[in-house]
Scaffold this motif. Structure first.
Motif, PDB file in Angstrom:
ATOM      1  N   LEU A  14      -1.098   4.402   2.018  1.00 11.76           N
ATOM      2  CA  LEU A  14      -0.641   5.708   2.490  1.00 11.76           C
ATOM      3  C   LEU A  14       0.861   5.701   2.746  1.00 11.76           C
ATOM      4  CD1 LEU A  14      -1.269   8.580   3.464  1.00 11.76           C
ATOM      5  CD2 LEU A  14      -1.750   7.618   5.726  1.00 11.76           C
ATOM      6  N   ALA A  15       1.349   4.620   3.358  1.00  9.36           N
ATOM      7  CA  ALA A  15       2.789   4.504   3.600  1.00  9.36           C
ATOM      8  C   ALA A  15       3.566   4.511   2.290  1.00  9.36           C
ATOM      9  CB  ALA A  15       3.080   3.221   4.386  1.00  9.36           C
ATOM     10  N   LEU A  31       2.648   6.010  -0.447  1.00  8.13           N
ATOM     11  CA  LEU A  31       2.636   7.378  -0.965  1.00  8.13           C
ATOM     12  C   LEU A  31       3.630   8.267  -0.218  1.00  8.13           C
ATOM     13  CD1 LEU A  31      -1.208   7.969  -1.426  1.00  8.13           C
ATOM     14  CD2 LEU A  31       0.501   7.631  -3.223  1.00  8.13           C
ATOM     15  N   LEU A  32       3.829   7.992   1.083  1.00  5.65           N
ATOM     16  CA  LEU A  32       4.726   8.824   1.888  1.00  5.65           C
ATOM     17  C   LEU A  32       6.193   8.590   1.579  1.00  5.65           C
ATOM     18  CD1 LEU A  32       3.011   8.704   5.409  1.00  5.65           C
ATOM     19  CD2 LEU A  32       3.051  10.596   3.773  1.00  5.65           C
ATOM     20  N   VAL A  33       6.504   7.522   0.859  1.00 11.35           N
ATOM     21  CA  VAL A  33       7.899   7.221   0.542  1.00 11.35           C
ATOM     22  C   VAL A  33       8.569   8.409  -0.130  1.00 11.35           C
ATOM     23  CG1 VAL A  33       9.369   5.850  -0.991  1.00 11.35           C
ATOM     24  CG2 VAL A  33       7.705   4.720   0.472  1.00 11.35           C
ATOM     25  N   TRP A  57       8.252  11.393   0.327  1.00 13.54           N
ATOM     26  CA  TRP A  57       8.496  12.536   1.209  1.00 13.54           C
ATOM     27  C   TRP A  57       9.463  12.210   2.346  1.00 13.54           C
ATOM     28  CZ3 TRP A  57       6.454  16.955  -0.634  1.00 13.54           C
ATOM     29  CH2 TRP A  57       5.411  16.841  -1.554  1.00 13.54           C
ATOM     30  N   LEU A  58       9.926  10.982   2.420  1.00 17.90           N
ATOM     31  CA  LEU A  58      10.835  10.616   3.500  1.00 17.90           C
ATOM     32  C   LEU A  58      12.227  11.201   3.257  1.00 17.90           C
ATOM     33  CD1 LEU A  58       9.934   6.858   4.148  1.00 17.90           C
ATOM     34  CD2 LEU A  58       9.319   8.836   5.533  1.00 17.90           C
ATOM     35  N   LEU A  99       5.571  -0.011   2.854  1.00 16.17           N
ATOM     36  CA  LEU A  99       6.482   1.121   2.742  1.00 16.17           C
ATOM     37  C   LEU A  99       7.836   0.673   2.187  1.00 16.17           C
ATOM     38  CD1 LEU A  99       6.973   3.980   5.269  1.00 16.17           C
ATOM     39  CD2 LEU A  99       8.970   2.775   4.404  1.00 16.17           C
ATOM     40  N   THR A 140       7.852  -0.586  -1.432  1.00 18.36           N
ATOM     41  CA  THR A 140       7.760   0.534  -2.368  1.00 18.36           C
ATOM     42  C   THR A 140       9.124   1.179  -2.571  1.00 18.36           C
ATOM     43  OG1 THR A 140       5.487   0.949  -1.660  1.00 18.36           O
ATOM     44  CG2 THR A 140       6.599   2.715  -2.849  1.00 18.36           C
ATOM     45  N   GLY A 187      14.006  12.687  -0.067  1.00 16.20           N
ATOM     46  CA  GLY A 187      12.656  13.115  -0.381  1.00 16.20           C
ATOM     47  C   GLY A 187      12.153  12.568  -1.686  1.00 16.20           C
TER      48      GLY A 187
END
Length: 470
Positions: free
Chosen positions: A309-310, A312-314, A316-317, A365, A368, A469
């Motif tokens: 999940l972390a 995948l969130l990269v 959107w950071l 995270l 990635t 992002g």
């Protein structure tokens, strides 16, 4: 259909080869009545063999993978896993377990074939999609294996040896898939098409603009538009390939942003391997499995899923990595150090579990981000080279750390002392990137101060830096 068939087979192989219910309980199994080994034998004499084997085999397997066009090495990886778990089930004694670790090191080194095979049989337009499939299915398989193992122990009251049998069955199923994969006709270095050779000649003669530069820190073109993603020499020999790899090595690592991300990759991966490899031994000391019920499977499942999940969130950071990358690495490396110190100082099993989950999610995270920052500026050929070099350097550092800290031939420290050292190790990484971040900010301010206002437009060349992002 040409994309679907090999992708499906690779996903089957990736899922079942990583669905290993016995993995979270390996230390307990080795130290339990089935193998009856001591903590010193397991931690200081058996586990280090994996590190040494992985290091020694990585480069030869890397070259063999390309020369043999991937499929034979995938078969070798599958067979190595089967041999590993047959030995884990049947063999007895420390020497047998050390040989088992060698075969597991061979299987781990051969993973390069799994992650590079797909690029030789599908068009570049499908790279991103099939890479996502292959990587996500391995994480899902690992999480599923950990969860199945824990549920069998907690609910069905299964024995640890039963988990080994299920793991052996899983890798045996995985061993079937590689035999049916189509044999590639090209590879990155040894085998390529004539079109690729001509494209590479154009690439070598071009003087294109620099891509993925950061305030002119990157001096060489790393991902030219007219470059080829395959080898320079059609049917070239080993000497030519090694010469080409060395030239690319020098060219790539002259780029300062790439060098910074690669440095963190090598340093952090070394520490990550050590923490993950010996966490079970720490937990076994904090909460012995022969006296209490353990929940290692739930922890591995949760940490794997949160790590995915972390990752995948990269995307959107809202972080401008070219500006804040070093300081972000500093802060999150410090967080990883804190997690390690919490595990070893509080010595509460629930704090150990929670800190381990946070540690793995943070690493996944950041790795990635590092992967994307490096890969975005490289052709597929240099992608393989740089990632291979970074992994090799991580293993070299890990080997040195293992020899000095873990191995009985060195200091042979107990697991608690080891984790104090690993916490200090991540603290040093944090300090290194804190200094690097301050140095970068000072360099930027100096450049802005020394640059005439009318020349600003000339030096701010558009670059291929991912926006916030990305």
């Amino acid at each position: 259909m040409s994309v679907l068939f090999p992708t499906l087979l690779l996903c089957v192989f990736g899922f079942f080869s990583n669905m290993r219910p016995s993995e979270p309980f390996l230390t307990a199994y080795l130290m339990g009545p089935d193998k009856n080994l001591t903590e010193t034998q397991v931690v200081n004499e058996i586990y280090p063999i994996w590190t040494y084997s992985y290091l020694v085999l990585l480069f030869p397997v890397f070259l063999a993978t390309d020369y043999l066009c991937y499929k034979p090495v995938l078969v070798l990886q599958a067979c190595s896993l089967v041999v590993t778990y047959i030995m884990l089930l049947k063999a007895q004694g420390m020497l047998s377990m050390q040989l088992l670790e060698f075969f597991f090191g061979l299987a781990t080194a051969s993973e390069v074939a799994y992650y590079s095979y797909i690029y030789s049989v599908v068009d570049p337009a499908h790279y991103q999609r099939v890479t996502g499939y292959c990587r996500s299915i391995t994480l899902f398989g690992s999480a599923a294996g950990s969860l199945i193992g824990q549920l069998l122990l907690s609910l069905a009251k299964a024995q640890l040896v039963h988990l080994v049998i299920i793991t052996l069955a899983s890798v045996a199923v995985a061993c079937i898939a590689p035999w049916f994969l189509p044999m590639p006709k090209r590879s990155l270095f040894f085998h390529k098409s004539q079109a690729g050779t001509e494209g590479e000649k154009e690439r070598r003669s071009s003087k294109g603009l620099i891509e993925k530069a950061d305030d002119s820190e990157c001096k060489m073109p790393l991902n030219p538009k007219n470059g080829s993603t395959t080898s320079r020499s059609s049917g070239g020999g080993l000497v030519e390939v090694l010469r080409m790899l060395f030239e690319d090595f020098l060219q790539c690592y002259r780029c300062r942003p790439l060098l910074a991300w690669s440095l963190w990759w090598a340093l952090a991966t070394c520490g990550y391997f050590q923490v993950v490899n010996y966490a079970q031994a720490l937990w076994e000391n904090v909460r012995p499995s022969h006296d209490y019920e353990i929940y290692n499977g739930y922890v591995e499942t949760l940490s794997t899923l949160l790590g995915a999940l972390a990752a995948l969130l990269v995307g959107w950071l809202p972080v401008q990595w070219s500006l804040w990358g070093e300081l972000t690495l500093c802060i999150l490396s410090l967080l990883m150090a804190v997690c390690v110190f919490v595990m070893v100082t509080l010595r509460d099993i629930w704090m150990c579990y929670g800190s381990y989950v946070l540690f793995r999610a943070t690493y996944m995270l950041l790795i990635t981000v590092a992967t994307y920052q490096i890969a975005a500026s490289l052709s597929m050929q240099r992608y393989a080279l740089v990632f291979g070099v970074n992994t090799f350097m991580a293993l070299l550092l890990q080997t040195l750390l293992t020899v000095v800290v873990v191995d009985s031939a060195g200091l042979g420290l107990d697991v608690f002392t080891q984790f104090y050292i690993y916490g200090g190790y991540f603290s040093v990484i944090s300090v290194v990137f804190l200094l690097a971040g301050f140095f970068k900010m000072a360099s930027r301010r100096r450049c802005e101060r020394d640059t005439p206002p009318d020349s600003t437009a000339e030096i701010t060349t558009p670059i291929t830096e991912p926006s916030s992002g990305s």
